[in-house]
Design an enzyme around this catalytic site. Sequence first.
Site, PDB file in Angstrom:
ATOM      1  N   GLN A 120      16.121  13.061  38.564  1.00 51.33           N
ATOM      2  CA  GLN A 120      17.349  12.416  38.582  1.00 51.33           C
ATOM      3  C   GLN A 120      15.865  11.871  39.435  1.00 51.33           C
ATOM      4  O   GLN A 120      16.207  12.069  40.556  1.00 51.33           O
ATOM      5  CB  GLN A 120      18.355  13.463  39.443  1.00 51.33           C
ATOM      6  CG  GLN A 120      19.527  12.354  38.948  1.00 51.33           C
ATOM      7  CD  GLN A 120      20.847  13.555  40.155  1.00 51.33           C
ATOM      8  OE1 GLN A 120      20.587  13.941  40.344  1.00 51.33           O
ATOM      9  NE2 GLN A 120      21.442  12.580  39.509  1.00 51.33           N
ATOM     10  N   VAL A 169      17.247   8.692  40.576  1.00 55.71           N
ATOM     11  CA  VAL A 169      17.813   8.447  41.584  1.00 55.71           C
ATOM     12  C   VAL A 169      19.858   9.159  42.132  1.00 55.71           C
ATOM     13  O   VAL A 169      19.469   9.808  40.932  1.00 55.71           O
ATOM     14  CB  VAL A 169      18.852   6.946  41.249  1.00 55.71           C
ATOM     15  CG1 VAL A 169      19.404   6.363  42.038  1.00 55.71           C
ATOM     16  CG2 VAL A 169      17.474   6.067  41.338  1.00 55.71           C
ATOM     17  N   HIS A 209      21.651   8.642  30.422  1.00 51.27           N
ATOM     18  CA  HIS A 209      20.946   7.334  29.239  1.00 51.27           C
ATOM     19  C   HIS A 209      20.994   7.768  28.004  1.00 51.27           C
ATOM     20  O   HIS A 209      21.676   8.843  27.231  1.00 51.27           O
ATOM     21  CB  HIS A 209      19.978   8.558  29.408  1.00 51.27           C
ATOM     22  CG  HIS A 209      19.296   8.431  30.811  1.00 51.27           C
ATOM     23  ND1 HIS A 209      17.834   7.909  31.281  1.00 51.27           N
ATOM     24  CD2 HIS A 209      19.051   9.265  31.600  1.00 51.27           C
ATOM     25  CE1 HIS A 209      17.068   8.300  32.093  1.00 51.27           C
ATOM     26  NE2 HIS A 209      18.031   9.348  32.370  1.00 51.27           N
ATOM     27  N   HIS A 228      24.059   9.670  36.188  1.00 55.07           N
ATOM     28  CA  HIS A 228      23.673   8.630  35.607  1.00 55.07           C
ATOM     29  C   HIS A 228      23.325   9.647  33.677  1.00 55.07           C
ATOM     30  O   HIS A 228      23.130  10.530  33.812  1.00 55.07           O
ATOM     31  CB  HIS A 228      22.999   7.924  35.664  1.00 55.07           C
ATOM     32  CG  HIS A 228      21.198   8.724  35.920  1.00 55.07           C
ATOM     33  ND1 HIS A 228      20.677   8.569  36.919  1.00 55.07           N
ATOM     34  CD2 HIS A 228      20.217   8.480  35.341  1.00 55.07           C
ATOM     35  CE1 HIS A 228      20.175   9.006  37.803  1.00 55.07           C
ATOM     36  NE2 HIS A 228      18.763   8.575  36.301  1.00 55.07           N
TER      37      HIS A 228
END
Length: 139
Positions: free
Chosen positions: A89, A91, A97, A95
Amino acid sequence: MSADLFCEIASGERPAFVVHADDVAVAFLDARPVFKGHVLVVPRAHVETLADLEEVGPFFERVQAAARAVEEGLGADGTFVAMNNRISQSVPHLHVHVVPRHRKDGLRGFFWPRVKYASEEEAQEYATRIGTSWKSPSG
């Protein structure tokens, strides 16, 4: 709220090519896309992992809407939808994709080559095409 790149994008402190934003999530073009039109969908609130996400349904409704918008807006044959959870990951903010796919596009396994937009104008064109195809979960 923890200060990270995606929190800064969600709050408007950092610029990004946003395709959709609401009170649940923000979707924007990945700065290092696998293919042009690669979108990241992040919870607006800071959440590091899937286990930390309290409102799973509303968030994944936005992921579903992103997949539809990428296919419709870009004329993609399908999408590749993926999420890392802590490991890999880049960041520390959850999240997902959403990558546009075309038959015989060369993507194999988990090797993710990266491309670049020719210009900010080209990136904005992709963001606009996806954003105008976005349909809210409620309709």
